[in-house]
Each structure stands twice: as C-alpha cells, then as structure tokens.
Write a protein that holds these residues in place. Structure first.
Motif, PDB file in Angstrom:
ATOM      1  N   ASN A   1      51.106  49.376  49.231  1.00 33.31           N
ATOM      2  CA  ASN A   1      50.864  49.327  50.674  1.00 33.31           C
ATOM      3  C   ASN A   1      49.903  50.419  51.122  1.00 33.31           C
ATOM      4  O   ASN A   1      49.095  50.211  52.039  1.00 33.31           O
ATOM      5  CB  ASN A   1      52.191  49.452  51.423  1.00 33.31           C
ATOM      6  CG  ASN A   1      53.061  48.213  51.256  1.00 33.31           C
ATOM      7  OD1 ASN A   1      52.560  47.121  51.016  1.00 33.31           O
ATOM      8  ND2 ASN A   1      54.368  48.381  51.386  1.00 33.31           N
TER       9      ASN A   1
ATOM     10  N   ARG B   1      39.169  52.138  47.457  1.00 37.05           N
ATOM     11  CA  ARG B   1      39.601  50.737  47.535  1.00 37.05           C
ATOM     12  C   ARG B   1      38.618  49.811  46.833  1.00 37.05           C
ATOM     13  O   ARG B   1      39.013  48.909  46.086  1.00 37.05           O
ATOM     14  CB  ARG B   1      39.759  50.333  48.996  1.00 37.05           C
ATOM     15  CG  ARG B   1      40.152  48.868  49.173  1.00 37.05           C
ATOM     16  CD  ARG B   1      40.553  48.554  50.585  1.00 37.05           C
ATOM     17  NE  ARG B   1      40.932  47.147  50.699  1.00 37.05           N
ATOM     18  CZ  ARG B   1      41.595  46.649  51.728  1.00 37.05           C
ATOM     19  NH1 ARG B   1      41.980  47.434  52.715  1.00 37.05           N
ATOM     20  NH2 ARG B   1      41.895  45.371  51.769  1.00 37.05           N
TER      21      ARG B   1
ATOM     22  N   GLN C   1      39.795  47.564  43.766  1.00 37.26           N
ATOM     23  CA  GLN C   1      39.998  46.154  44.061  1.00 37.26           C
ATOM     24  C   GLN C   1      39.086  45.251  43.241  1.00 37.26           C
ATOM     25  O   GLN C   1      39.441  44.120  42.936  1.00 37.26           O
ATOM     26  CB  GLN C   1      39.774  45.910  45.555  1.00 37.26           C
ATOM     27  CG  GLN C   1      40.641  44.793  46.111  1.00 37.26           C
ATOM     28  CD  GLN C   1      40.898  44.988  47.598  1.00 37.26           C
ATOM     29  OE1 GLN C   1      40.119  45.623  48.297  1.00 37.26           O
ATOM     30  NE2 GLN C   1      41.989  44.435  48.092  1.00 37.26           N
TER      31      GLN C   1
ATOM     32  N   SER D   1      39.258  41.544  51.019  1.00 34.70           N
ATOM     33  CA  SER D   1      40.395  40.999  51.757  1.00 34.70           C
ATOM     34  C   SER D   1      41.585  40.676  50.863  1.00 34.70           C
ATOM     35  O   SER D   1      42.670  40.415  51.360  1.00 34.70           O
ATOM     36  CB  SER D   1      39.968  39.723  52.497  1.00 34.70           C
ATOM     37  OG  SER D   1      39.696  38.670  51.563  1.00 34.70           O
TER      38      SER D   1
ATOM     39  N   GLN E   1      46.477  49.250  50.245  1.00 33.57           N
ATOM     40  CA  GLN E   1      46.072  48.170  51.147  1.00 33.57           C
ATOM     41  C   GLN E   1      45.639  48.713  52.505  1.00 33.57           C
ATOM     42  O   GLN E   1      44.822  48.100  53.195  1.00 33.57           O
ATOM     43  CB  GLN E   1      47.233  47.183  51.329  1.00 33.57           C
ATOM     44  CG  GLN E   1      46.834  45.872  51.977  1.00 33.57           C
ATOM     45  CD  GLN E   1      45.841  45.085  51.125  1.00 33.57           C
ATOM     46  OE1 GLN E   1      45.947  45.061  49.909  1.00 33.57           O
ATOM     47  NE2 GLN E   1      44.879  44.455  51.768  1.00 33.57           N
ATOM     48  N   SER E   2      46.157  49.881  52.869  1.00 35.37           N
ATOM     49  CA  SER E   2      45.816  50.466  54.175  1.00 35.37           C
ATOM     50  C   SER E   2      44.466  51.177  54.171  1.00 35.37           C
ATOM     51  O   SER E   2      43.991  51.578  55.231  1.00 35.37           O
ATOM     52  CB  SER E   2      46.912  51.448  54.607  1.00 35.37           C
ATOM     53  OG  SER E   2      46.851  52.651  53.837  1.00 35.37           O
TER      54      SER E   2
ATOM     55  N   PRO F   1      44.792  41.155  48.807  1.00 40.49           N
ATOM     56  CA  PRO F   1      45.806  42.214  48.862  1.00 40.49           C
ATOM     57  C   PRO F   1      46.129  42.761  47.478  1.00 40.49           C
ATOM     58  O   PRO F   1      46.007  42.077  46.467  1.00 40.49           O
ATOM     59  CB  PRO F   1      47.012  41.479  49.461  1.00 40.49           C
ATOM     60  CG  PRO F   1      46.845  40.051  49.010  1.00 40.49           C
ATOM     61  CD  PRO F   1      45.358  39.814  49.008  1.00 40.49           C
ATOM     62  N   PHE F   2      46.532  44.049  47.443  1.00 38.81           N
ATOM     63  CA  PHE F   2      47.127  44.603  46.245  1.00 38.81           C
ATOM     64  C   PHE F   2      48.554  44.043  46.173  1.00 38.81           C
ATOM     65  O   PHE F   2      49.313  44.200  47.137  1.00 38.81           O
ATOM     66  CB  PHE F   2      47.168  46.137  46.309  1.00 38.81           C
ATOM     67  CG  PHE F   2      45.830  46.785  46.172  1.00 38.81           C
ATOM     68  CD1 PHE F   2      45.332  47.116  44.918  1.00 38.81           C
ATOM     69  CD2 PHE F   2      45.060  47.065  47.295  1.00 38.81           C
ATOM     70  CE1 PHE F   2      44.092  47.723  44.780  1.00 38.81           C
ATOM     71  CE2 PHE F   2      43.815  47.657  47.175  1.00 38.81           C
ATOM     72  CZ  PHE F   2      43.331  47.995  45.920  1.00 38.81           C
TER      73      PHE F   2
END
Length: 414
Positions: free
Chosen positions: A68, A80, A84, A52, A71-72, A54-55
C-alpha cells in the motif's frame, strides 16, 4: 482482311486523379512511418497503463503495508517507476520483495532490546542474593557474560538471532546500621542481531548505569533496583528486488531503555538446604529516536517510538549448604521461574520511503508473553574476602524463543 486495334491497360494507382502514381519504394517508406507514428502515440498510454497497475496487496500484515505504501507513491516517482516496470506478477516473489523493502530489522532491534533488559535485573538480583562471603563489609564486583538467543518467525515477521558479549560491575556497601546494602552498577555490551530471511543485520553498543538496594527482615528479603541503558545502533539492509539495482541501505541512531524492578522473597530451611520462593516485578520503558537511511532509492525514514512493558516473574530458588571441593568451599544454587510480559509487546513502528508516499506500520517479533527461566550456578570461596562464581541462565518461551547466557563473576570485600 481483319485489322485488330490493341489498347494498352492503364497502370493501377492509388494517387488522386490527375496526379502521378507513388513509386513502390515510397509507399513502403510511408507504411513504416505510419507504424512508427502509431507506436510513438501508444507509448505514453502504455507507460500510463503500467503506472496504473496496482502492487498486489496480499500476504502478511507487513507485506500488505509495504504494498500500500508503494501504491501511494505519486505517478512518475522514480522508485515507483523502477519497481512497477519489473515487479513480479508471481505473488510469492512479490511478497518476498515486500519483505526485503519493509525495514523490519528496525522493529526487531526494539523487541530485542526489551528482551535483553533482563541482564541488568539478573546482575542486581544475583549480587544481592550472593550466598557466600557477601553478608558484611563493602564489595567491589565484576562479571563477564556472553549469550545467544533465537526467535522463530510468526507468519508476519521473520526469525531473528542475537549474539552478545559484555561486562558489568559495581560497588556496594552496608548502611543504616548494616541493615541495607546499597550499590551502583555500570556495564557495557555489544550485540549483533541477524534477520537472515530479510537480508538484514544490526549491531548495538549498549552502556548501562544503575543503582540497587536490598534488605532483610528475618526470612523475608526485599531487593530494589533501577537501570538505564543507552543503545548506539547501526543497521544494514541488503535490498535486491526486481527493478532496483542491488544496494546496502544503512543508518545509525540511538535508543534508550529505562527500568525499575523489585523482588520479594521468603527463605525456608529444608534439611541441608534452603528454599526461597520469590516474586519479581519490572517496568521497562523504551524510547528510540527517528532515523533516515541512506544508500539507495528504497531508503526509509523512521519516526521515533516508545514502548512500555511490565514483567512479572514467579519462581523458586534453591541453595545447597556449603561443601568442600578440595580446599575450596563451594555453594551450589539453582532456580526455576515463570515470567509473564504485559503491555506493548507488539508495537507498530512507523516507517516511510524517503522517495515519497505515505507512512506505513511494520511489526517485528512480539516480546514473548510467557517464558520459562532456569538458572544454576556455583560460588567458589577462593579466600576469606574473594568469591568467584559461574552461572548459567536459560530461557524458553512462545514463538520458539530460546535464550542462553553464561556468566563468570568475581567479588572482593574491602
């Protein structure tokens, strides 16, 4: 005599009434099992918490676009999850990672190919301006050229350097009562484009086809031309960011650049030389096909794109009267101009991670809007039907744009 009765203390126990006490070793084992169960229960929540996070979307437009897009990516996506878990909290390091993931080299190639469209125009205008031994008959000509260019970063896209070498040639003749000279040209060149700050390179093999025509009414001259270039493009990106194993991501695809151009000039005599103010116009249209990179989880897919750029150049050309260098007649020439670009000088290229997520736009360096052009050369009449020429062209413009080219050409009348 006093008799004392001693009652022993009962051992302490946490066992329920009526059950035997738990041995100390068993109690320790129970504590460890309880801690392990707590950790196991917390692990899914920790992974979900990491997913959860965010970048951090900050920095240049390209960096924010990549953040973005990452993040999508859906939760549990391999790309991801890999990124992350180790993505740097330091913003400067995160932004550097976005730049390496962005695929900016693809936009850089497109900009460079628009800039390099001047090679075909320069060859045609020089051919139709030939000052020595080119006024009559049919001619076969060829030239070899080499060049280097550099454009500095603009705060969004990184600096790009280009080196090239190639050949071009053609044949032309006089028609319509010797009033028009018309011809065909062919060319091939090889370029290498380096974006060192993005650990990316590209090579292109470019094949040129064209046609041209020119005529003169007293002191007024008109030159017309059209050219089509096919670009065979290979790209290589070295991607090494926290969370991913170092990888080389590459692809090959095609692009096309077509253009039509014209020059109107007026000749003036001044003493022992001639001066020619001129206006050049060119319309350049570019089309690049879609592509898919391979080589790692951060590979990209790119959509096809197109761009239209219009150039106008206003300048002054100087030609000295012929002089002798030993037994060879020589013409000296020079020119100075200002070129302005209009249209799609800053095109967004739609890319997406092949692993998923939504597409994002990345921009390369902008086509320089204003460029100063300097050219100079010597024409050597080696024989009544043969002229050898040496030329230099230098350009300097906005965003610390510099381009330098050397050309050697030969024309033979037949």
């Amino acid at each position: 005599m006093t008799i004392r009765h001693r009652i022993p203390c009962a051992p302490q126990t946490d066992a329920p009434h009526g059950q035997p006490p738990m041995p100390p070793a068993a109690r320790r084992t129970g504590y460890l099992l309880a801690i392990g169960a707590a950790i196991a229960a917390a692990t899914p929540f920790s992974a979900a918490f990491a997913q959860s996070q965010p970048f951090p979307a900050s920095g240049s437009a390209n960096q924010v676009a990549v953040a973005n897009a990452l993040q999508s990516l859906p939760a549990g996506n391999a790309l991801r999850t890999s990124l992350q878990g180790q993505w740097p909290a330091d913003l400067a390091a995160a932004r550097a990672g976005y730049d390496r993931l962005s695929g900016e080299i693809h936009a850089a190639v497109a900009t460079q190919m628009i800039d390099d469209s001047h090679f075909a125009r320069d060859a045609v205008f020089a051919r139709l301006s030939c000052a020595a031994g080119c006024a009559d008959g049919s001619h076969l000509w060829a030239q070899a050229a080499g060049g280097w260019s550099h454009q500095g970063n603009n705060g969004n896209a990184g600096a790009v350097s280009r080196s090239m070498g190639g050949v071009m040639g053609g044949v032309d003749t006089l028609i319509f009562g010797d009033r028009w000279r018309v011809g065909l040209l062919f060319g091939y060149d090889h370029s290498r484009i380096d974006a060192d700050s993005r650990d990316s390179t590209a090579t292109t093999h470019d094949t040129t086809y064209g046609a041209y025509a020119g005529t003169q009414w007293d002191a007024l001259t008109l030159k017309l031309g059209a050219a089509y270039v096919r670009h065979d493009i290979w790209t290589d990106r070295s991607v090494q960011v926290p969370g991913l194993a170092a990888a080389h991501l590459g692809t090959d695809y095609y692009g096309h650049t077509a253009q039509a151009f014209a020059e109107l000039a007026y000749g003036l005599r001044w003493g022992a030389s001639s001066w020619q103010p001129y206006l050049q116009l060119a319309r350049v249209k570019q089309d690049f096909e879609s592509f898919r990179e391979s080589g790692g989880t951060a590979a990209l897919a790119g959509s096809s794109h197109e761009a239209d750029v219009t150039y106008s150049t206003l300048g002054l050309r100087f030609v000295a009267d012929r002089f002798q260098l030993g037994s060879v007649a020589v013409n000296a020439r020079a020119g100075l101009g200002w070129r302005h670009a209009m249209g799609d000088v800053d095109v967004a290229h739609a890319l997406a991670f092949r692993a998923g997520g939504r597409a994002y736009d990345v921009r390369g360096l902008v086509v320089s809007r204003n460029v100063g052009v300097l050219d100079a050369g010597l024409d050597f009449t080696l024989a009544p039907n043969a002229v050898f020429s040496l030329s230099y062209t230098g350009q300097a413009g906005s965003q610390r744009f510099v381009d330098q080219d050397l050309t050697a050409s030969m024309s033979v009348r037949f």
